[in-house]
Design a protein around this motif. Structure first.
Motif, PDB file in Angstrom:
ATOM      1  N   LYS A  47      -0.482 -16.009   3.268  1.00 15.56           N
ATOM      2  CA  LYS A  47       0.511 -16.322   4.555  1.00 15.56           C
ATOM      3  C   LYS A  47       1.282 -15.334   5.118  1.00 15.56           C
ATOM      4  O   LYS A  47       1.835 -15.299   6.100  1.00 15.56           O
ATOM      5  N   GLU A  48       1.541 -14.296   4.355  1.00 17.93           N
ATOM      6  CA  GLU A  48       2.586 -13.297   4.541  1.00 17.93           C
ATOM      7  C   GLU A  48       1.743 -11.975   4.234  1.00 17.93           C
ATOM      8  O   GLU A  48       0.956 -11.917   3.768  1.00 17.93           O
ATOM      9  N   ASP A  49       2.259 -10.759   4.857  1.00 15.41           N
ATOM     10  CA  ASP A  49       1.664  -9.547   4.630  1.00 15.41           C
ATOM     11  C   ASP A  49       2.080  -9.152   3.291  1.00 15.41           C
ATOM     12  O   ASP A  49       3.148  -9.786   2.782  1.00 15.41           O
ATOM     13  N   ILE A  50       1.876  -7.893   2.881  1.00 14.78           N
ATOM     14  CA  ILE A  50       2.263  -7.431   1.610  1.00 14.78           C
ATOM     15  C   ILE A  50       3.854  -7.381   1.345  1.00 14.78           C
ATOM     16  O   ILE A  50       4.446  -7.619   0.245  1.00 14.78           O
ATOM     17  N   ASN A  51       4.473  -6.890   2.568  1.00 17.89           N
ATOM     18  CA  ASN A  51       5.797  -6.808   2.319  1.00 17.89           C
ATOM     19  C   ASN A  51       6.725  -8.132   2.390  1.00 17.89           C
ATOM     20  O   ASN A  51       7.565  -8.263   1.364  1.00 17.89           O
ATOM     21  N   GLY A  52       5.931  -9.210   2.753  1.00 17.05           N
ATOM     22  CA  GLY A  52       6.442 -10.612   2.771  1.00 17.05           C
ATOM     23  C   GLY A  52       6.442 -10.985   1.259  1.00 17.05           C
ATOM     24  O   GLY A  52       7.339 -11.789   0.817  1.00 17.05           O
ATOM     25  N   ILE A  53       5.193 -10.875   0.876  1.00 17.03           N
ATOM     26  CA  ILE A  53       4.788 -11.287  -0.480  1.00 17.03           C
ATOM     27  C   ILE A  53       6.023 -10.429  -1.428  1.00 17.03           C
ATOM     28  O   ILE A  53       6.800 -11.372  -2.381  1.00 17.03           O
ATOM     29  N   LEU A  54       6.219  -9.182  -1.397  1.00 18.50           N
ATOM     30  CA  LEU A  54       7.224  -8.668  -2.292  1.00 18.50           C
ATOM     31  C   LEU A  54       8.297  -9.351  -2.133  1.00 18.50           C
ATOM     32  O   LEU A  54       9.308  -9.234  -3.083  1.00 18.50           O
ATOM     33  N   ASP A  83      -5.022   8.884  14.104  1.00 24.05           N
ATOM     34  CA  ASP A  83      -6.116   8.698  13.316  1.00 24.05           C
ATOM     35  C   ASP A  83      -5.736   8.844  11.671  1.00 24.05           C
ATOM     36  O   ASP A  83      -6.689   8.389  10.946  1.00 24.05           O
ATOM     37  N   GLY A  84      -4.468   9.399  11.293  1.00 26.17           N
ATOM     38  CA  GLY A  84      -4.192   9.568  10.260  1.00 26.17           C
ATOM     39  C   GLY A  84      -3.158   8.924   9.576  1.00 26.17           C
ATOM     40  O   GLY A  84      -2.677   9.278   8.362  1.00 26.17           O
ATOM     41  N   ILE A  85      -2.533   8.003  10.220  1.00 27.18           N
ATOM     42  CA  ILE A  85      -1.339   7.452   9.667  1.00 27.18           C
ATOM     43  C   ILE A  85      -1.387   5.868  10.223  1.00 27.18           C
ATOM     44  O   ILE A  85      -1.570   5.418  11.134  1.00 27.18           O
ATOM     45  N   PHE A  86      -0.930   5.095   8.801  1.00 28.71           N
ATOM     46  CA  PHE A  86      -1.292   3.654   9.283  1.00 28.71           C
ATOM     47  C   PHE A  86      -0.113   3.166   8.593  1.00 28.71           C
ATOM     48  O   PHE A  86       0.106   3.472   7.554  1.00 28.71           O
ATOM     49  N   PRO A  87       0.288   1.718   8.858  1.00 25.82           N
ATOM     50  CA  PRO A  87       1.223   1.020   8.251  1.00 25.82           C
ATOM     51  C   PRO A  87       0.447   0.735   6.972  1.00 25.82           C
ATOM     52  O   PRO A  87      -0.772   0.122   6.981  1.00 25.82           O
ATOM     53  N   PHE A  88       1.079   0.438   6.033  1.00 30.03           N
ATOM     54  CA  PHE A  88       0.498   0.102   4.714  1.00 30.03           C
ATOM     55  C   PHE A  88      -0.144  -1.353   4.797  1.00 30.03           C
ATOM     56  O   PHE A  88      -1.333  -1.300   4.171  1.00 30.03           O
ATOM     57  N   GLU A  89       0.608  -2.236   5.356  1.00 32.53           N
ATOM     58  CA  GLU A  89       0.020  -3.572   5.306  1.00 32.53           C
ATOM     59  C   GLU A  89      -1.378  -3.800   5.901  1.00 32.53           C
ATOM     60  O   GLU A  89      -2.142  -4.534   5.714  1.00 32.53           O
ATOM     61  N   THR A  90      -1.775  -2.797   6.617  1.00 34.12           N
ATOM     62  CA  THR A  90      -2.976  -2.654   7.518  1.00 34.12           C
ATOM     63  C   THR A  90      -4.047  -2.055   6.425  1.00 34.12           C
ATOM     64  O   THR A  90      -5.378  -2.650   6.530  1.00 34.12           O
ATOM     65  N   MET A  91      -3.800  -1.302   5.599  1.00 34.52           N
ATOM     66  CA  MET A  91      -4.456  -0.507   4.661  1.00 34.52           C
ATOM     67  C   MET A  91      -4.613  -1.731   3.580  1.00 34.52           C
ATOM     68  O   MET A  91      -5.884  -1.562   2.640  1.00 34.52           O
ATOM     69  N   VAL A  92      -3.940  -2.655   3.338  1.00 30.89           N
ATOM     70  CA  VAL A  92      -4.363  -3.483   2.020  1.00 30.89           C
ATOM     71  C   VAL A  92      -4.752  -4.893   2.496  1.00 30.89           C
ATOM     72  O   VAL A  92      -4.870  -5.731   1.554  1.00 30.89           O
ATOM     73  N   LYS A  93      -4.774  -5.247   3.785  1.00 32.21           N
ATOM     74  CA  LYS A  93      -5.380  -6.218   4.024  1.00 32.21           C
ATOM     75  C   LYS A  93      -6.721  -6.642   3.742  1.00 32.21           C
ATOM     76  O   LYS A  93      -7.707  -5.803   3.730  1.00 32.21           O
ATOM     77  N   GLU A  94      -6.811  -7.974   3.192  1.00 36.70           N
ATOM     78  CA  GLU A  94      -8.165  -8.250   2.662  1.00 36.70           C
ATOM     79  C   GLU A  94      -8.556  -7.349   1.707  1.00 36.70           C
ATOM     80  O   GLU A  94      -9.789  -7.052   1.169  1.00 36.70           O
ATOM     81  N   LYS A  95      -7.864  -6.963   0.520  1.00 36.08           N
ATOM     82  CA  LYS A  95      -7.819  -6.089  -0.318  1.00 36.08           C
ATOM     83  C   LYS A  95      -7.204  -6.677  -1.818  1.00 36.08           C
ATOM     84  O   LYS A  95      -6.338  -7.434  -1.508  1.00 36.08           O
ATOM     85  N   ILE A  96      -7.373  -6.010  -2.669  1.00 35.21           N
ATOM     86  CA  ILE A  96      -6.761  -6.363  -4.033  1.00 35.21           C
ATOM     87  C   ILE A  96      -5.548  -5.160  -4.294  1.00 35.21           C
ATOM     88  O   ILE A  96      -5.472  -4.201  -3.705  1.00 35.21           O
ATOM     89  N   VAL A  97      -4.342  -6.031  -4.343  1.00 37.35           N
ATOM     90  CA  VAL A  97      -3.230  -5.266  -4.684  1.00 37.35           C
ATOM     91  C   VAL A  97      -2.803  -5.576  -6.231  1.00 37.35           C
ATOM     92  O   VAL A  97      -2.611  -6.601  -6.612  1.00 37.35           O
TER      93      VAL A  97
END
Length: 149
Positions: free
Chosen positions: A123-130, A57-71
């Protein structure tokens, strides 16, 4: 980010403990359906159930934390005609909604561009965008400087 006494950190994967990395692997197995139970998942990644429950409950992949958010992204860009335009075209092509753009005055042939993008329809997760941005010839460095709702 401080919410009810909790603090959150962004940490590179190679700094995580083995138990944390295995927890992420086990969670991925469960989410993908490759493991039907926690017992199967932890057995597959060779970790104890207690370690899994300690971190799950305390560790998550970064992309799940920024989904539908502003980066917010910082980009070091060569000062060439059309470089910002092609950068924005790539983001638009990926389905990112560009919210803000700030570009410094070019010094020594380079400028820093800070973008705030909304990634819910991307269309991509944040890693794909970068990675897509890093592949551009005139882009020298891309880094995330923040994220929020």
């Amino acid at each position: 980010m401080d919410r009810q006494g909790e603090r959150f950190y962004l940490v590179k994967e190679d700094l995580l403990s083995e138990a944390m990395t295995k927890t992420l692997e086990a969670k991925e197995l469960l989410e993908s359906g490759k493991a039907k139970t926690v017992n199967q998942a932890v057995h597959s990644v060779d970790m104890s159930r207690s370690a899994f429950y300690k971190y799950r409950d305390g560790i998550f992949p970064f992309e799940t934390m920024v989904k539908e958010k502003i980066v917010s992204i910082s980009i070091h860009l060569e000062d060439r005609s059309g470089s910002l335009s092609s950068l924005l075209a790539v983001l638009a092509g990926l389905g990112c909604n560009i919210l803000t753009i700030h570009q410094t005055i070019p010094l020594q042939g380079k400028a820093n561009v800070t973008l705030s993008i909304e990634t819910a329809s991307a269309k991509e997760d944040i890693n794909g965008i970068l990675k897509s941005l890093e592949r551009l010839e005139h882009v020298k460095k891309v880094s995330i400087i923040g994220s929020g709702a």
